[in-house]
Design an enzyme around this catalytic site. Structure first.
Site, PDB file in Angstrom:
ATOM      1  N   HIS A   1      12.051 -26.287 -26.325  1.00 38.51           N
ATOM      2  CA  HIS A   1      11.875 -25.420 -25.158  1.00 38.51           C
ATOM      3  C   HIS A   1      11.020 -26.130 -24.115  1.00 38.51           C
ATOM      4  O   HIS A   1      10.228 -25.518 -23.420  1.00 38.51           O
ATOM      5  CB  HIS A   1      11.240 -24.101 -25.592  1.00 38.51           C
TER       6      HIS A   1
ATOM      7  N   GLU B   1       0.512 -50.816 -29.123  1.00 38.12           N
ATOM      8  CA  GLU B   1      -0.387 -51.978 -29.115  1.00 38.12           C
ATOM      9  C   GLU B   1       0.206 -53.169 -29.854  1.00 38.12           C
ATOM     10  O   GLU B   1      -0.103 -54.317 -29.538  1.00 38.12           O
ATOM     11  CB  GLU B   1      -1.749 -51.619 -29.726  1.00 38.12           C
TER      12      GLU B   1
ATOM     13  N   LYS C   1     -10.834 -53.360 -19.945  1.00 32.63           N
ATOM     14  CA  LYS C   1     -12.236 -53.431 -20.388  1.00 32.63           C
ATOM     15  C   LYS C   1     -13.044 -54.384 -19.501  1.00 32.63           C
ATOM     16  O   LYS C   1     -14.154 -54.063 -19.070  1.00 32.63           O
ATOM     17  CB  LYS C   1     -12.311 -53.923 -21.838  1.00 32.63           C
TER      18      LYS C   1
END
Lengths: 426, 426
Positions: free
Chosen positions: B300, B279, B415
């Protein structure tokens, strides 16, 4: 069934250029003629597993439940635990309160602080142990097994402990098999033609999943049904191969695939997928870097970079058609939080709208290619189906990248370095 | 104190070229002259927080414990929960059994399945609620608050519930403040000059951390001590700014930073760091894509790609000098697992050797640039120090990238899209 939507990712004509190639590779896979074919045991395993083995797994899980085992300590690293965790959390959620026998994973790290916390957690409970390793000499699980074996023996005595230790390993060789025989521990089998990251639908995953309370027959049913389609060497019918091709096309310009879930309980699934993808494709300086996120949570984190940062990634978004439970937004008379405009909606509807709005923002505004995969439900059938989808897809994409999907030479480098530094005898 | 090792990452002479620039930017930050300076409240907050506020937070946590509250439901998204989780898990581990009051995070997703599971989990416990949001109108936490408020009111009555609901919000405005005043809920303060992702050392993090049983004075002590160094506009003395410069140099050719921990209980810290980094930097088509791993677990998994896949990333490795607990590898007479060669070593020693061996494999064989950060202990002082280190570093690196570290315009796009799709009234 899984619905794949590529309209925001690649064109049909780009995909169709791979038609012939996919047919050739797909047929080679089916006929066990491709490189690494000796590791293709996973592809028909749901059909091939013997009903007696399923029965044995279920019986053993039932026995443990009857004997009041509260906790199963699964000792394994990589493919020996990642798929199990993915399945259990996808179907039962992140909180262990739905697990009939709680599952704890150990031997996947060499942090003394972490191992100590898990010892403290286990020692107050009636616990059993399931060690999962093909060879039995992998350092992390071997260290953990020594500690938890001792803990159990001190708690209930050596003789009794043998009935609560289960070994999942190669049926014919390896030190873990020897340990099992010597101590008369019950064993389950990792078929020798199936590698760790492709092993979740064998006893590796099935036994702990049965202990947690999952219906393992249904998982295998889902996988078998999926197989009918995902084995087809036909890009028009086989969505798994279609997804593989889309990834390879996008990978020509983008190096990172961000796997996004809208359901937090799919977090462990993301981790399983990361291993599957990174180990199968990431070699010869090739491959897609697999990374992951949970939305909308991480829209308040990675979201900013995705929207406006460097253009290095494409997204693969997974959503579920039908949630486990839906809830309505509550009404509130005073409406001080201005939320009443949502009170005619359910939370799952809002999650879907968030998905659509975000896809729009990422695709139309940020021009991020976007693959969408919708699956039916977070249940056993879907888990079997999804596993088969991604195992098939990554096998195809690795072959398209001209690498062997089934080896992991890079993992050996760190292991050899470590053995040398630790002074391991030849 | 944190030890930074850049010898496997960049040369001193490359770093020294930034000396003047870092001095200029560093002084601008100190004098509140940089872009976004109005959001720099976090940088001196550990010095500025009033002892009365600390006392109030600790008293309230103690009161809840006395009243047998078992669970604190923290409702918040992004910076309103990520730092808290990072601190609690770093210091107390992933299993909640060390938490005095168990902490559960809600309102960070809009999955009905997930919210439902948490309701089921909470309703059997004596729980309190802490809603954390500057505005109070962020969709995810607002939905969750309505549900958990109702749950608590149904359980203990509306009147009693007011003593168990705590609001952390802007001290002067916003709908959450109105809700608190209307219902007489106790409030804590998010200073108006501190943004979400920089807020963990305010009441946002301090109250839930105190409830979990952390010593918040010590956290602030660690941050203050760190500040003495990390505020210096001098690249020779300030390791945080040095780290920032190294990242920017590496970012010229590499787009991905893989933050690696050798301690699983640092997982939530990785998530906090990802938000901080993505951000603050990911804008104007710039920034480093932050991603993370836990070793040896993910050796792994991602390990194969790191070792032999495409060269797109650099690593930042964090290790702890002194573990919470150390354990010796047990001896075994029969040695069927060939592990006795380790039985003179402790597990933390082996973890350190794994770190060295892996660094060698990645740096020398794969030529992956590698930054190493060693911190003292997984305790309160180190947490405060580490937070300050990364907040300072990312502020510097964002300015070096010529972006404002303190806004997040890309988050607003999704948003706004969502509000439109949901039909939110103006």
């Amino acid at each position: 069934m899984i619905k794949l939507n590529l309209k925001n990712a690649v064109t049909n004509s780009a995909i169709n250029k791979f038609k012939k190639n996919v047919e050739i590779i797909g047929n080679r896979i089916e006929n066990l003629e491709s490189e690494g074919f000796e590791w293709l045991g996973w592809k028909d395993f749901p059909e091939n597993i013997h009903p007696r083995e399923i029965g044995d797994i279920n019986q053993t899980a039932k026995r443990l439940l009857k004997q009041n085992v509260e906790l199963l300590v699964v000792i394994g690293i990589g493919g020996s635990f990642a798929g199990t965790k993915a399945g259990i959390e996808m179907i039962q959620g992140e909180y262990p309160n739905k697990q009939k026998i709680e599952i704890m994973y150990v031997g996947e790290s060499i942090s003394s602080s972490n191992i100590h916390q898990k010892i403290v957690y286990a020692e107050e409970k009636n616990f059993a142990i399931n060690v999962i390793s093909k060879s039995g000499t992998t350092t992390e699980p071997a260290i953990a097994f020594r500690l938890f074996k001792k803990l159990l023996e001190d708690k209930i005595g050596i003789y009794n402990s043998t009935k609560f230790i289960f070994i999942t390993t190669d049926p014919t060789k390896g030190s873990l098999l020897k340990i099992a025989q010597e101590n008369k521990y019950k064993t389950f089998t990792i078929p020798s033609n199936i590698g760790g990251r492709f092993s979740v639908l064998t006893a590796v995953g099935l036994f702990p999943m049965a202990c947690a309370g999952l219906n393992i027959e249904k998982i295998l049913e889902g996988a078998k049904k999926a197989n009918e389609i995902y084995k087809l060497a036909n890009i028009d019918k086989n969505q798994a191969y279609r997804y593989a091709v889309a990834r390879i096309i996008l990978n020509k310009t983008l190096n990172v695939e961000l796997m996004v879930q809208y359901e937090p309980q799919m977090k462990a699934f993301n981790e399983w997928w990361k291993q599957l993808s990174a180990e199968s494709e990431g070699k010869n300086q090739r491959g897609i870097f697999p990374t992951s996120a949970i939305f909308s949570t991480d829209l308040h984190s990675l979201g900013q970079f995705i929207q406006e940062g460097k253009k290095i990634l494409f997204e693969t978004i997974m959503t579920v058609k039908e949630p486990d439970v839906d809830i309505n937004v509550l009404k509130n008379e005073k409406n001080l939080d201005n939320l009443n405009y949502l009170s005619n909606k359910s939370i799952h509807e809002i999650n879907k709208i968030a998905f659509n709005a975000t896809t729009d923002a990422h695709v139309k505004v940020a021009k991020i290619p976007n693959i969408h995969i919708e699956f039916d439900k977070m249940n056993e059938e879907s888990f079997g189906e999804i596993v088969m989808f991604f195992e098939r897809a990554v096998t195809m994409s690795a072959y398209l990248l001209k690498v062997n999907p089934f080896n992991q030479p890079g993992v050996e480098i760190y292991k050899q370095n470590m053995f040398k530094a630790l002074g391991k005898p030849e």
